[in-house]
Scaffold this motif. Structure first.
Motif, PDB file in Angstrom:
ATOM      1  N   THR A  54     -29.438  22.772  16.446  1.00 45.36           N
ATOM      2  CA  THR A  54     -29.025  24.097  16.927  1.00 45.36           C
ATOM      3  C   THR A  54     -29.163  25.126  15.807  1.00 45.36           C
ATOM      4  O   THR A  54     -29.750  26.197  16.002  1.00 45.36           O
ATOM      5  CB  THR A  54     -27.587  24.059  17.469  1.00 45.36           C
ATOM      6  N   ALA A  55     -28.640  24.824  14.626  1.00 44.97           N
ATOM      7  CA  ALA A  55     -28.764  25.743  13.493  1.00 44.97           C
ATOM      8  C   ALA A  55     -30.226  25.941  13.118  1.00 44.97           C
ATOM      9  O   ALA A  55     -30.649  27.065  12.808  1.00 44.97           O
ATOM     10  CB  ALA A  55     -27.968  25.228  12.302  1.00 44.97           C
ATOM     11  N   ALA A  56     -31.021  24.887  13.156  1.00 43.64           N
ATOM     12  CA  ALA A  56     -32.443  24.999  12.806  1.00 43.64           C
ATOM     13  C   ALA A  56     -33.188  25.900  13.797  1.00 43.64           C
ATOM     14  O   ALA A  56     -34.042  26.698  13.395  1.00 43.64           O
ATOM     15  CB  ALA A  56     -33.084  23.615  12.755  1.00 43.64           C
ATOM     16  N   ILE A  57     -32.857  25.810  15.074  1.00 45.59           N
ATOM     17  CA  ILE A  57     -33.518  26.649  16.086  1.00 45.59           C
ATOM     18  C   ILE A  57     -33.115  28.111  15.900  1.00 45.59           C
ATOM     19  O   ILE A  57     -33.967  28.997  15.941  1.00 45.59           O
ATOM     20  CB  ILE A  57     -33.187  26.142  17.507  1.00 45.59           C
ATOM     21  N   ILE A  58     -31.829  28.365  15.675  1.00 43.60           N
ATOM     22  CA  ILE A  58     -31.391  29.752  15.462  1.00 43.60           C
ATOM     23  C   ILE A  58     -32.064  30.307  14.208  1.00 43.60           C
ATOM     24  O   ILE A  58     -32.549  31.445  14.196  1.00 43.60           O
ATOM     25  CB  ILE A  58     -29.858  29.854  15.340  1.00 43.60           C
ATOM     26  N   ARG A  59     -32.113  29.505  13.157  1.00 43.71           N
ATOM     27  CA  ARG A  59     -32.739  29.940  11.902  1.00 43.71           C
ATOM     28  C   ARG A  59     -34.222  30.234  12.119  1.00 43.71           C
ATOM     29  O   ARG A  59     -34.756  31.209  11.604  1.00 43.71           O
ATOM     30  CB  ARG A  59     -32.534  28.859  10.837  1.00 43.71           C
ATOM     31  N   ARG A  60     -34.896  29.412  12.884  1.00 46.74           N
ATOM     32  CA  ARG A  60     -36.322  29.636  13.177  1.00 46.74           C
ATOM     33  C   ARG A  60     -36.504  30.937  13.953  1.00 46.74           C
ATOM     34  O   ARG A  60     -37.429  31.705  13.700  1.00 46.74           O
ATOM     35  CB  ARG A  60     -36.901  28.464  13.945  1.00 46.74           C
ATOM     36  N   LEU A  61     -35.629  31.201  14.920  1.00 52.98           N
ATOM     37  CA  LEU A  61     -35.679  32.460  15.665  1.00 52.98           C
ATOM     38  C   LEU A  61     -35.476  33.637  14.709  1.00 52.98           C
ATOM     39  O   LEU A  61     -36.197  34.630  14.774  1.00 52.98           O
ATOM     40  CB  LEU A  61     -34.618  32.463  16.765  1.00 52.98           C
ATOM     41  N   ALA A  62     -34.511  33.514  13.801  1.00 51.09           N
ATOM     42  CA  ALA A  62     -34.259  34.570  12.819  1.00 51.09           C
ATOM     43  C   ALA A  62     -35.475  34.808  11.949  1.00 51.09           C
ATOM     44  O   ALA A  62     -35.862  35.957  11.680  1.00 51.09           O
ATOM     45  CB  ALA A  62     -33.035  34.216  11.968  1.00 51.09           C
ATOM     46  N   GLN A  63     -36.110  33.739  11.492  1.00 53.09           N
ATOM     47  CA  GLN A  63     -37.317  33.874  10.667  1.00 53.09           C
ATOM     48  C   GLN A  63     -38.421  34.588  11.436  1.00 53.09           C
ATOM     49  O   GLN A  63     -39.119  35.434  10.881  1.00 53.09           O
ATOM     50  CB  GLN A  63     -37.821  32.500  10.217  1.00 53.09           C
ATOM     51  N   LEU A  82     -28.533  35.873  13.541  1.00 52.04           N
ATOM     52  CA  LEU A  82     -29.864  36.017  12.950  1.00 52.04           C
ATOM     53  C   LEU A  82     -29.838  36.322  11.457  1.00 52.04           C
ATOM     54  O   LEU A  82     -30.884  36.570  10.854  1.00 52.04           O
ATOM     55  CB  LEU A  82     -30.647  37.101  13.696  1.00 52.04           C
ATOM     56  N   ALA A  83     -28.666  36.279  10.833  1.00 55.48           N
ATOM     57  CA  ALA A  83     -28.568  36.480   9.385  1.00 55.48           C
ATOM     58  C   ALA A  83     -28.950  35.181   8.678  1.00 55.48           C
ATOM     59  O   ALA A  83     -28.194  34.202   8.709  1.00 55.48           O
ATOM     60  CB  ALA A  83     -27.153  36.909   9.006  1.00 55.48           C
ATOM     61  N   LEU A  84     -30.112  35.163   8.065  1.00 53.01           N
ATOM     62  CA  LEU A  84     -30.601  33.941   7.427  1.00 53.01           C
ATOM     63  C   LEU A  84     -29.653  33.425   6.349  1.00 53.01           C
ATOM     64  O   LEU A  84     -29.578  32.210   6.121  1.00 53.01           O
ATOM     65  CB  LEU A  84     -31.992  34.182   6.832  1.00 53.01           C
ATOM     66  N   SER A  85     -28.905  34.303   5.724  1.00 49.59           N
ATOM     67  CA  SER A  85     -28.002  33.902   4.647  1.00 49.59           C
ATOM     68  C   SER A  85     -26.852  33.016   5.121  1.00 49.59           C
ATOM     69  O   SER A  85     -26.198  32.364   4.310  1.00 49.59           O
ATOM     70  CB  SER A  85     -27.432  35.140   3.947  1.00 49.59           C
ATOM     71  N   TYR A 124     -29.472  22.286   8.470  1.00 49.53           N
ATOM     72  CA  TYR A 124     -28.826  23.549   8.113  1.00 49.53           C
ATOM     73  C   TYR A 124     -27.418  23.561   8.691  1.00 49.53           C
ATOM     74  O   TYR A 124     -27.180  23.042   9.788  1.00 49.53           O
ATOM     75  CB  TYR A 124     -29.645  24.735   8.629  1.00 49.53           C
ATOM     76  N   LEU A 125     -26.509  24.164   7.936  1.00 50.91           N
ATOM     77  CA  LEU A 125     -25.100  24.205   8.293  1.00 50.91           C
ATOM     78  C   LEU A 125     -24.617  25.647   8.320  1.00 50.91           C
ATOM     79  O   LEU A 125     -25.041  26.462   7.499  1.00 50.91           O
ATOM     80  CB  LEU A 125     -24.262  23.456   7.249  1.00 50.91           C
ATOM     81  N   SER A 126     -23.715  25.940   9.246  1.00 50.25           N
ATOM     82  CA  SER A 126     -23.133  27.268   9.339  1.00 50.25           C
ATOM     83  C   SER A 126     -21.821  27.172  10.105  1.00 50.25           C
ATOM     84  O   SER A 126     -21.609  26.225  10.869  1.00 50.25           O
ATOM     85  CB  SER A 126     -24.099  28.203  10.070  1.00 50.25           C
ATOM     86  N   TRP A 127     -20.960  28.163   9.906  1.00 50.03           N
ATOM     87  CA  TRP A 127     -19.710  28.263  10.654  1.00 50.03           C
ATOM     88  C   TRP A 127     -19.694  29.581  11.396  1.00 50.03           C
ATOM     89  O   TRP A 127     -20.174  30.592  10.891  1.00 50.03           O
ATOM     90  CB  TRP A 127     -18.496  28.247   9.721  1.00 50.03           C
ATOM     91  N   TYR A 128     -19.111  29.572  12.578  1.00 47.51           N
ATOM     92  CA  TYR A 128     -18.793  30.816  13.260  1.00 47.51           C
ATOM     93  C   TYR A 128     -17.411  30.627  13.880  1.00 47.51           C
ATOM     94  O   TYR A 128     -17.220  29.736  14.731  1.00 47.51           O
ATOM     95  CB  TYR A 128     -19.808  31.177  14.350  1.00 47.51           C
TER      96      TYR A 128
END
Length: 190
Positions: A177-186, A144-147, A164-168
């Motif tokens: 998937t990244a867009a949905i997580i980002r929307r949840l975070a927002q 949930l870290a938008l950064s 949107y791009l991210s690594w874990y």
């Protein structure tokens, strides 16, 4: 309702008290749903899958369990739970549904509704060999870290599209998937 850690209790309260973010009307007519599974641990996690590399569409991508609605599905919640059972052997009765996020259109022609659900800590997902290469958990506070989500504008067939791009760890999280997580975070950070 299961006993929640303070971190998860705060997330649930914020998720349920915030109005969903505005969304555009979808152009896609085919319905689909994904489950956003949050595991009730002392430090809650977000459960994700990596799709099998031999699948026709989205091979190797990180995803939520989910898929197209069947005509016999009674609801999109049922669709998300059915798909999660098929993909990672998640018993539908073990999921406590919290709600849903606004639907998003996929580039493959689906109107996808994300369903948020809580899972007990003792859940043991079992990947379907046909569909899932890996199942992993990401700490919810990191997810949930938008950064952590970096925008990339793609121009395709005369249209601009932001992804949107991210690594874990070793997993590349991007696209829907990244867009949905980002929307949840927002939504929970409003």
């Amino acid at each position: 309702m299961m006993q929640l850690s303070p971190e998860l209790a705060e997330f649930v309260t914020r998720f349920q008290l915030q109005s969903p973010l505005p969304t555009h009307e979808g152009h896609n007519l085919r319905q689909a749903a994904v489950l956003i599974p949050i595991v009730n641990r002392p430090r809650p996690t977000l459960l994700l899958t990596q799709r099998s590399s031999h699948l026709r569409k989205h091979a190797g991508q990180v995803a939520f369990p989910g898929g197209a609605a069947d005509i016999t599905d009674g609801s999109l919640i049922y669709t998300a739970l059915r798909e999660a059972h098929e993909e990672i052997a998640l018993p539908p009765e073990s999921v406590h549904i919290l709600g849903q996020l606004p639907a998003v259109d996929s580039i493959t022609g689906f109107h996808v509704t994300p369903i948020v659900g809580l899972l007990p800590a003792d859940i043991t997902p079992i990947a379907s060999e046909d569909e899932v290469a890996a199942v992993f958990e990401m700490p919810l506070h990191e997810a949930l870290a938008l950064s952590r989500y970096h925008p990339l504008d793609i121009h395709r067939r005369g249209h601009s599209h932001r992804v949107y791009l991210s690594w874990y760890e070793r997993f590349f999280v991007w696209g829907m998937t990244a867009a949905i997580i980002r929307r949840l975070a927002q939504q929970v950070h409003c």
